[in-house]
Design a protein around this motif. Sequence first.
Motif, PDB file in Angstrom:
ATOM      1  N   PHE A  32      33.534 -18.461  -0.112  1.00 55.80           N
ATOM      2  CA  PHE A  32      33.214 -18.322  -0.802  1.00 55.80           C
ATOM      3  C   PHE A  32      31.813 -19.292  -1.917  1.00 55.80           C
ATOM      4  O   PHE A  32      32.294 -20.232  -1.114  1.00 55.80           O
ATOM      5  CB  PHE A  32      34.181 -18.247  -1.945  1.00 55.80           C
ATOM      6  CG  PHE A  32      35.147 -19.869  -1.980  1.00 55.80           C
ATOM      7  CD1 PHE A  32      34.907 -20.541  -3.089  1.00 55.80           C
ATOM      8  CD2 PHE A  32      35.973 -19.830  -0.664  1.00 55.80           C
ATOM      9  CE1 PHE A  32      35.437 -21.543  -2.997  1.00 55.80           C
ATOM     10  CE2 PHE A  32      36.707 -21.093  -1.010  1.00 55.80           C
ATOM     11  CZ  PHE A  32      36.651 -21.735  -1.791  1.00 55.80           C
ATOM     12  N   ASP A  33      31.133 -19.152  -2.714  1.00 53.73           N
ATOM     13  CA  ASP A  33      30.377 -20.306  -2.934  1.00 53.73           C
ATOM     14  C   ASP A  33      30.101 -20.344  -4.265  1.00 53.73           C
ATOM     15  O   ASP A  33      29.474 -21.485  -4.998  1.00 53.73           O
ATOM     16  CB  ASP A  33      28.475 -19.151  -3.370  1.00 53.73           C
ATOM     17  CG  ASP A  33      28.822 -17.952  -4.042  1.00 53.73           C
ATOM     18  OD1 ASP A  33      29.997 -18.105  -4.833  1.00 53.73           O
ATOM     19  OD2 ASP A  33      27.901 -17.307  -4.737  1.00 53.73           O
ATOM     20  N   THR A  34      31.511 -19.845  -4.769  1.00 56.78           N
ATOM     21  CA  THR A  34      31.922 -20.979  -6.782  1.00 56.78           C
ATOM     22  C   THR A  34      32.598 -21.313  -6.322  1.00 56.78           C
ATOM     23  O   THR A  34      34.250 -21.219  -6.113  1.00 56.78           O
ATOM     24  CB  THR A  34      31.701 -19.377  -6.866  1.00 56.78           C
ATOM     25  OG1 THR A  34      30.859 -18.921  -7.005  1.00 56.78           O
ATOM     26  CG2 THR A  34      31.827 -20.342  -8.549  1.00 56.78           C
ATOM     27  N   ILE A  35      33.042 -22.863  -6.904  1.00 58.35           N
ATOM     28  CA  ILE A  35      33.969 -23.211  -7.151  1.00 58.35           C
ATOM     29  C   ILE A  35      35.195 -23.355  -8.346  1.00 58.35           C
ATOM     30  O   ILE A  35      34.007 -23.575  -9.601  1.00 58.35           O
ATOM     31  CB  ILE A  35      34.113 -25.213  -6.777  1.00 58.35           C
ATOM     32  CG1 ILE A  35      33.428 -25.260  -5.079  1.00 58.35           C
ATOM     33  CG2 ILE A  35      35.381 -26.016  -6.646  1.00 58.35           C
ATOM     34  CD1 ILE A  35      33.700 -25.964  -3.982  1.00 58.35           C
ATOM     35  N   TYR A  36      35.735 -23.220  -9.034  1.00 54.29           N
ATOM     36  CA  TYR A  36      36.369 -23.401 -10.661  1.00 54.29           C
ATOM     37  C   TYR A  36      36.991 -24.348 -11.153  1.00 54.29           C
ATOM     38  O   TYR A  36      38.169 -24.520 -10.768  1.00 54.29           O
ATOM     39  CB  TYR A  36      36.622 -21.830 -10.843  1.00 54.29           C
ATOM     40  CG  TYR A  36      36.063 -20.347 -10.952  1.00 54.29           C
ATOM     41  CD1 TYR A  36      34.980 -20.463 -11.237  1.00 54.29           C
ATOM     42  CD2 TYR A  36      35.909 -19.495  -9.724  1.00 54.29           C
ATOM     43  CE1 TYR A  36      34.106 -19.000 -11.455  1.00 54.29           C
ATOM     44  CE2 TYR A  36      35.505 -18.935  -9.417  1.00 54.29           C
ATOM     45  CZ  TYR A  36      34.741 -18.670 -10.048  1.00 54.29           C
ATOM     46  OH  TYR A  36      33.929 -17.434 -10.226  1.00 54.29           O
ATOM     47  N   LEU A  80      38.231 -21.403 -19.684  1.00 54.83           N
ATOM     48  CA  LEU A  80      38.781 -22.971 -18.758  1.00 54.83           C
ATOM     49  C   LEU A  80      38.649 -23.456 -18.068  1.00 54.83           C
ATOM     50  O   LEU A  80      37.932 -23.055 -17.290  1.00 54.83           O
ATOM     51  CB  LEU A  80      40.349 -22.169 -18.286  1.00 54.83           C
ATOM     52  CG  LEU A  80      41.362 -23.586 -18.637  1.00 54.83           C
ATOM     53  CD1 LEU A  80      41.754 -24.326 -19.567  1.00 54.83           C
ATOM     54  CD2 LEU A  80      42.583 -22.854 -17.557  1.00 54.83           C
ATOM     55  N   GLY A  81      37.690 -24.978 -17.841  1.00 53.25           N
ATOM     56  CA  GLY A  81      37.785 -26.317 -16.927  1.00 53.25           C
ATOM     57  C   GLY A  81      38.221 -27.012 -17.182  1.00 53.25           C
ATOM     58  O   GLY A  81      39.968 -27.250 -17.885  1.00 53.25           O
ATOM     59  N   VAL A  82      38.035 -27.552 -16.213  1.00 56.92           N
ATOM     60  CA  VAL A  82      38.348 -29.197 -16.444  1.00 56.92           C
ATOM     61  C   VAL A  82      38.134 -30.392 -16.712  1.00 56.92           C
ATOM     62  O   VAL A  82      36.689 -30.808 -17.154  1.00 56.92           O
ATOM     63  CB  VAL A  82      38.848 -29.358 -14.613  1.00 56.92           C
ATOM     64  CG1 VAL A  82      37.576 -29.309 -14.191  1.00 56.92           C
ATOM     65  CG2 VAL A  82      39.959 -30.353 -14.537  1.00 56.92           C
ATOM     66  N   GLY A  83      38.954 -31.001 -16.968  1.00 51.32           N
ATOM     67  CA  GLY A  83      38.519 -32.773 -17.728  1.00 51.32           C
ATOM     68  C   GLY A  83      38.934 -33.680 -17.329  1.00 51.32           C
ATOM     69  O   GLY A  83      39.546 -33.416 -16.308  1.00 51.32           O
ATOM     70  N   VAL A  84      39.361 -34.904 -17.445  1.00 55.56           N
ATOM     71  CA  VAL A  84      39.803 -36.122 -17.021  1.00 55.56           C
ATOM     72  C   VAL A  84      40.513 -37.160 -18.341  1.00 55.56           C
ATOM     73  O   VAL A  84      40.170 -36.532 -19.778  1.00 55.56           O
ATOM     74  CB  VAL A  84      38.506 -36.834 -16.713  1.00 55.56           C
ATOM     75  CG1 VAL A  84      38.876 -38.085 -16.660  1.00 55.56           C
ATOM     76  CG2 VAL A  84      37.637 -36.493 -16.055  1.00 55.56           C
ATOM     77  N   SER A  85      41.380 -37.578 -17.778  1.00 57.33           N
ATOM     78  CA  SER A  85      43.007 -38.551 -18.525  1.00 57.33           C
ATOM     79  C   SER A  85      42.979 -39.684 -17.329  1.00 57.33           C
ATOM     80  O   SER A  85      42.682 -39.531 -16.559  1.00 57.33           O
ATOM     81  CB  SER A  85      43.619 -37.739 -18.919  1.00 57.33           C
ATOM     82  OG  SER A  85      43.586 -36.764 -19.477  1.00 57.33           O
ATOM     83  N   THR A 216      34.305 -29.284 -20.835  1.00 59.38           N
ATOM     84  CA  THR A 216      34.999 -29.370 -19.776  1.00 59.38           C
ATOM     85  C   THR A 216      34.017 -28.444 -18.455  1.00 59.38           C
ATOM     86  O   THR A 216      33.188 -28.547 -19.204  1.00 59.38           O
ATOM     87  CB  THR A 216      35.418 -27.791 -20.026  1.00 59.38           C
ATOM     88  OG1 THR A 216      35.559 -26.986 -20.571  1.00 59.38           O
ATOM     89  CG2 THR A 216      37.080 -28.505 -20.818  1.00 59.38           C
ATOM     90  N   LEU A 217      34.371 -28.811 -17.268  1.00 59.48           N
ATOM     91  CA  LEU A 217      33.295 -28.516 -16.134  1.00 59.48           C
ATOM     92  C   LEU A 217      34.150 -26.972 -16.315  1.00 59.48           C
ATOM     93  O   LEU A 217      35.029 -26.574 -15.663  1.00 59.48           O
ATOM     94  CB  LEU A 217      33.176 -29.126 -14.946  1.00 59.48           C
ATOM     95  CG  LEU A 217      33.067 -28.863 -13.584  1.00 59.48           C
ATOM     96  CD1 LEU A 217      31.563 -28.649 -13.770  1.00 59.48           C
ATOM     97  CD2 LEU A 217      33.507 -30.016 -12.622  1.00 59.48           C
ATOM     98  N   LEU A 218      33.822 -25.734 -16.091  1.00 70.22           N
ATOM     99  CA  LEU A 218      34.098 -24.744 -15.803  1.00 70.22           C
ATOM    100  C   LEU A 218      33.632 -23.878 -14.314  1.00 70.22           C
ATOM    101  O   LEU A 218      34.495 -23.434 -13.910  1.00 70.22           O
ATOM    102  CB  LEU A 218      33.378 -23.587 -16.346  1.00 70.22           C
ATOM    103  CG  LEU A 218      33.893 -23.917 -18.262  1.00 70.22           C
ATOM    104  CD1 LEU A 218      31.804 -22.279 -18.639  1.00 70.22           C
ATOM    105  CD2 LEU A 218      34.632 -23.981 -18.108  1.00 70.22           C
ATOM    106  N   SER A 219      32.119 -24.236 -13.861  1.00 69.60           N
ATOM    107  CA  SER A 219      32.328 -23.800 -11.748  1.00 69.60           C
ATOM    108  C   SER A 219      30.555 -24.606 -11.680  1.00 69.60           C
ATOM    109  O   SER A 219      30.042 -25.144 -12.549  1.00 69.60           O
ATOM    110  CB  SER A 219      32.145 -21.873 -12.240  1.00 69.60           C
ATOM    111  OG  SER A 219      30.756 -21.851 -13.244  1.00 69.60           O
ATOM    112  N   ILE A 220      30.920 -24.502 -10.563  1.00 71.52           N
ATOM    113  CA  ILE A 220      28.521 -24.662  -9.585  1.00 71.52           C
ATOM    114  C   ILE A 220      29.261 -24.362  -8.730  1.00 71.52           C
ATOM    115  O   ILE A 220      30.074 -23.289  -7.876  1.00 71.52           O
ATOM    116  CB  ILE A 220      30.127 -26.279  -9.479  1.00 71.52           C
ATOM    117  CG1 ILE A 220      29.800 -27.067 -10.225  1.00 71.52           C
ATOM    118  CG2 ILE A 220      28.748 -26.848  -8.033  1.00 71.52           C
ATOM    119  CD1 ILE A 220      29.841 -28.650  -9.340  1.00 71.52           C
TER     120      ILE A 220
END
Length: 250
Positions: A32-36, A80-85, A216-220
């Motif tokens: 696969f080529d996309t990281i979510y 929905l993406g990822v963030g930081v705490s 938020t970071l959704l994907s690369i």
Amino acid sequence: MFIPNLKRVAVVAGLAMAALSAQATVSPANTFDTIYGANFTNLSSTYNTTFLGGTVASFAAKNNGATARFSFKPGQDGFLGVGVSPSHGNGRTPGEIDIGETITGSFSRGVLVKNFSVGLLFNGPEYHDVQEKAIVSVLYADHTTANFSLIATGNTVALWNGSSTQVTNLSPATVNKGGAWSVANPFGNKLVSQVTFGAAMGARVDGKGTNQSDYTLLSITAAVPEPETYAMLLAGLLAIGAAARRKKSS
């Protein structure tokens, strides 16, 4: 002079052939080529995965340089993406990349970043923020660096200061919508070893301090050079060797 030069050509040609062989024999697993970002579900300080048929991607969460952890908040408009705490206590905006917080992705070999997408990046007056800005820093495979920014300037318009890039609005930057953006070909055709997502300071609509510029970071999405690339390199090296032989004969 001819023999040492020819030896160098042979060595480099051998390396190119080895690289080509490695490309040709990569296992079909993890192609696969996309990281979510939604997959960073372990909520620890790191997230590792293997994609593109063998490329290891390692992500780390930081808060002002200290180890932090990944976190989530409810998505909007289906994004929905990822963030930081922080590892302990609460972040400024848990579930988003805020001022002083970063998510860094490192790759085991140089990759072509074809696209990245982010969410909850608004232009104001949503949530009292004004033209939120994502700061994206990149370390290229040739060890050079560069810094870029993505700024939401309207409900469906955002500016990226890279070249040859298309920014697409995936969801309007309005209240209760995703404020989601996709950036195509963000770093051109240069191979990337590492990319870092951070946020920039700015003024709030209500005048109560600085805006969060949190998102938020959704994907690369990435790719690796095709075997044809190595074949072209090998052809060029063989042409150099042939030219050197002709020069010696004359």
